[in-house]
Design a protein around this motif. Structure first.
Motif, PDB file in Angstrom:
ATOM      1  N   LEU A  74       0.855  -1.333   0.152  1.00 39.66           N
ATOM      2  CA  LEU A  74      -0.007   0.029   0.051  1.00 39.66           C
ATOM      3  C   LEU A  74       0.922   1.397  -0.005  1.00 39.66           C
ATOM      4  CD1 LEU A  74      -2.998  -1.228   2.614  1.00 39.66           C
ATOM      5  CD2 LEU A  74      -3.026  -0.977   0.175  1.00 39.66           C
ATOM      6  N   ALA A  75       2.149   1.162   0.123  1.00 46.02           N
ATOM      7  CA  ALA A  75       3.037   2.333   0.300  1.00 46.02           C
ATOM      8  C   ALA A  75       3.052   3.004  -1.000  1.00 46.02           C
ATOM      9  CB  ALA A  75       4.406   2.102   0.794  1.00 46.02           C
ATOM     10  N   PRO A  76       2.857   4.453  -0.921  1.00 52.46           N
ATOM     11  CA  PRO A  76       2.817   5.059  -2.364  1.00 52.46           C
ATOM     12  C   PRO A  76       4.255   5.153  -2.839  1.00 52.46           C
ATOM     13  CG  PRO A  76       2.607   6.582  -0.543  1.00 52.46           C
ATOM     14  CD  PRO A  76       2.549   5.279   0.240  1.00 52.46           C
ATOM     15  N   ALA A  77       4.272   5.026  -4.253  1.00 44.82           N
ATOM     16  CA  ALA A  77       5.655   5.365  -4.727  1.00 44.82           C
ATOM     17  C   ALA A  77       5.928   6.676  -4.834  1.00 44.82           C
ATOM     18  CB  ALA A  77       5.770   4.716  -6.394  1.00 44.82           C
ATOM     19  N   ASP A  78       7.245   7.445  -4.578  1.00 47.28           N
ATOM     20  CA  ASP A  78       7.272   8.392  -4.498  1.00 47.28           C
ATOM     21  C   ASP A  78       8.265   8.894  -5.783  1.00 47.28           C
ATOM     22  OD1 ASP A  78       6.100   9.115  -2.111  1.00 47.28           O
ATOM     23  OD2 ASP A  78       7.743   8.208  -1.045  1.00 47.28           O
ATOM     24  N   PRO A  79       7.966   9.975  -6.330  1.00 46.02           N
ATOM     25  CA  PRO A  79       8.791  10.634  -7.513  1.00 46.02           C
ATOM     26  C   PRO A  79      10.254  11.228  -6.645  1.00 46.02           C
ATOM     27  CG  PRO A  79       7.342  12.294  -6.914  1.00 46.02           C
ATOM     28  CD  PRO A  79       6.916  11.000  -6.151  1.00 46.02           C
ATOM     29  N   PRO A  80      11.265  11.480  -7.661  1.00 44.47           N
ATOM     30  CA  PRO A  80      12.580  11.930  -7.009  1.00 44.47           C
ATOM     31  C   PRO A  80      12.413  13.164  -6.231  1.00 44.47           C
ATOM     32  CG  PRO A  80      12.668  12.076  -9.403  1.00 44.47           C
ATOM     33  CD  PRO A  80      11.271  11.338  -8.970  1.00 44.47           C
ATOM     34  N   SER A  81      12.842  13.409  -5.207  1.00 48.71           N
ATOM     35  CA  SER A  81      13.033  14.456  -4.350  1.00 48.71           C
ATOM     36  C   SER A  81      13.717  15.725  -5.230  1.00 48.71           C
ATOM     37  CB  SER A  81      13.621  14.269  -2.976  1.00 48.71           C
ATOM     38  OG  SER A  81      15.116  14.111  -3.294  1.00 48.71           O
ATOM     39  N   GLY A  82      13.088  17.099  -5.213  1.00 46.90           N
ATOM     40  CA  GLY A  82      13.819  18.160  -5.483  1.00 46.90           C
ATOM     41  C   GLY A  82      13.248  18.380  -6.892  1.00 46.90           C
ATOM     42  N   TRP A  83      12.445  17.795  -7.362  1.00 47.52           N
ATOM     43  CA  TRP A  83      11.646  17.734  -8.551  1.00 47.52           C
ATOM     44  C   TRP A  83      10.040  18.350  -8.279  1.00 47.52           C
ATOM     45  CZ3 TRP A  83      13.279  16.310 -13.863  1.00 47.52           C
ATOM     46  CH2 TRP A  83      14.779  15.872 -13.935  1.00 47.52           C
ATOM     47  N   THR A  84       9.531  19.089  -9.333  1.00 48.74           N
ATOM     48  CA  THR A  84       8.423  19.500  -9.183  1.00 48.74           C
ATOM     49  C   THR A  84       7.415  18.737 -10.161  1.00 48.74           C
ATOM     50  OG1 THR A  84       8.992  21.737  -9.095  1.00 48.74           O
ATOM     51  CG2 THR A  84       6.565  21.678  -9.019  1.00 48.74           C
ATOM     52  N   PHE A  85       7.102  17.494  -9.305  1.00 45.33           N
ATOM     53  CA  PHE A  85       6.260  16.663 -10.311  1.00 45.33           C
ATOM     54  C   PHE A  85       4.921  16.849  -9.956  1.00 45.33           C
ATOM     55  CE2 PHE A  85      10.075  13.930 -11.118  1.00 45.33           C
ATOM     56  CZ  PHE A  85       9.958  13.493 -12.450  1.00 45.33           C
ATOM     57  N   HIS A  86       3.833  16.814 -10.963  1.00 46.92           N
ATOM     58  CA  HIS A  86       2.438  16.981 -10.665  1.00 46.92           C
ATOM     59  C   HIS A  86       1.690  15.657 -10.808  1.00 46.92           C
ATOM     60  CE1 HIS A  86       3.211  21.230 -10.525  1.00 46.92           C
ATOM     61  NE2 HIS A  86       3.798  21.104 -11.723  1.00 46.92           N
ATOM     62  N   PRO A  87       0.387  15.549 -10.520  1.00 47.32           N
ATOM     63  CA  PRO A  87      -0.411  14.342 -10.973  1.00 47.32           C
ATOM     64  C   PRO A  87      -0.614  14.461 -12.505  1.00 47.32           C
ATOM     65  CG  PRO A  87      -1.268  15.320  -8.863  1.00 47.32           C
ATOM     66  CD  PRO A  87      -0.058  16.303  -9.234  1.00 47.32           C
ATOM     67  N   TYR A  88      -0.830  13.527 -13.030  1.00 43.64           N
ATOM     68  CA  TYR A  88      -0.914  13.353 -14.572  1.00 43.64           C
ATOM     69  C   TYR A  88      -2.033  14.472 -15.012  1.00 43.64           C
ATOM     70  CZ  TYR A  88      -2.115  11.954 -19.222  1.00 43.64           C
ATOM     71  OH  TYR A  88      -2.366  11.761 -20.550  1.00 43.64           O
ATOM     72  N   ASP A  89      -3.139  14.373 -14.497  1.00 40.87           N
ATOM     73  CA  ASP A  89      -4.323  15.284 -15.138  1.00 40.87           C
ATOM     74  C   ASP A  89      -3.846  16.813 -14.664  1.00 40.87           C
ATOM     75  OD1 ASP A  89      -4.537  14.668 -12.048  1.00 40.87           O
ATOM     76  OD2 ASP A  89      -6.841  14.465 -12.298  1.00 40.87           O
ATOM     77  N   GLU A  90      -3.240  17.146 -13.783  1.00 42.92           N
ATOM     78  CA  GLU A  90      -2.981  18.488 -13.240  1.00 42.92           C
ATOM     79  C   GLU A  90      -1.874  18.940 -14.364  1.00 42.92           C
ATOM     80  OE1 GLU A  90      -0.717  20.634  -9.521  1.00 42.92           O
ATOM     81  OE2 GLU A  90      -2.320  19.281  -9.233  1.00 42.92           O
ATOM     82  N   ALA A  91      -0.949  17.994 -14.605  1.00 41.11           N
ATOM     83  CA  ALA A  91       0.201  18.243 -15.439  1.00 41.11           C
ATOM     84  C   ALA A  91      -0.508  18.372 -16.808  1.00 41.11           C
ATOM     85  CB  ALA A  91       1.375  17.259 -15.515  1.00 41.11           C
ATOM     86  N   LEU A  92      -1.392  17.694 -17.255  1.00 34.15           N
ATOM     87  CA  LEU A  92      -2.052  18.145 -18.822  1.00 34.15           C
ATOM     88  C   LEU A  92      -2.658  19.526 -18.736  1.00 34.15           C
ATOM     89  CD1 LEU A  92      -3.396  14.764 -20.014  1.00 34.15           C
ATOM     90  CD2 LEU A  92      -1.294  16.214 -20.629  1.00 34.15           C
TER      91      LEU A  92
END
Length: 160
Positions: free
Chosen positions: A14-32
């Motif tokens: 159940l643990a979420p996967a995390d993107p790399p730190s120091g980056w500004t990743f958004h959820p897919y729909d928000e990024a679009l």
């Protein structure tokens, strides 16, 4: 002892996967939405918790300042947990899970990296661990519009 092992196993699933730190990743729909507003391409990273190649990419490639600078400058960054049941809303209004998005795009393993037009149309994909040099080459391929007239393999061979 068996009970503790089962709890740990369930927690890790159940643990979420995390993107790399120091980056500004958004959820897919928000990024679009951001990409369409800014008319910028999207760099989409599919990762998952416990993925050794994701961890290696995060640790080795996504810490290179050249990669950080180029990708932050050239793309809206999106991160998707390939095993997540989180729901997203696609530009057409359809609601799907992050996992279903991966199936739709043909993700068969993690990490997988996609470059998308601002409307979400796929440009290029690169599965598996990517070195910093490979990520920089991919950026030149996409940002220079080379994908319009040659494959990445041909571009890479010409650059060597």
């Amino acid at each position: 002892m068996l009970c503790a092992a089962l709890v740990l196993l369930c927690w890790s699933a159940l643990a979420p996967a995390d993107p790399p730190s120091g980056w500004t990743f958004h959820p897919y729909d928000e990024a679009l939405k951001l990409a369409q507003q800014d008319q910028r391409r999207v760099f989409l990273y599919f990762g998952r918790y416990g993925c050794p190649s994701c961890e290696k990419t995060n640790r080795e490639s996504f810490t290179d300042p050249r990669v950080v600078d180029r990708y932050n400058a050239n793309y809206v960054l999106a991160y998707v947990d390939a095993e997540s049941g989180e729901r997203l809303r696609l530009p057409g209004g359809e609601r799907i899970t992050e996992m279903a998005l991966g199936v739709r795009l043909g993700v068969i393993g993690t990490p997988s990296f996609y470059f998308l037009e601002p409307d979400g149309e796929p440009i290029s994909r690169s599965p598996g661990f990517q070195s910093a040099e490979e990520l920089l080459l991919l950026d030149r391929y996409v940002s220079g519009d080379h994908f319009r007239h040659q494959t990445f393999a041909d571009f890479k061979a010409a650059e060597s």
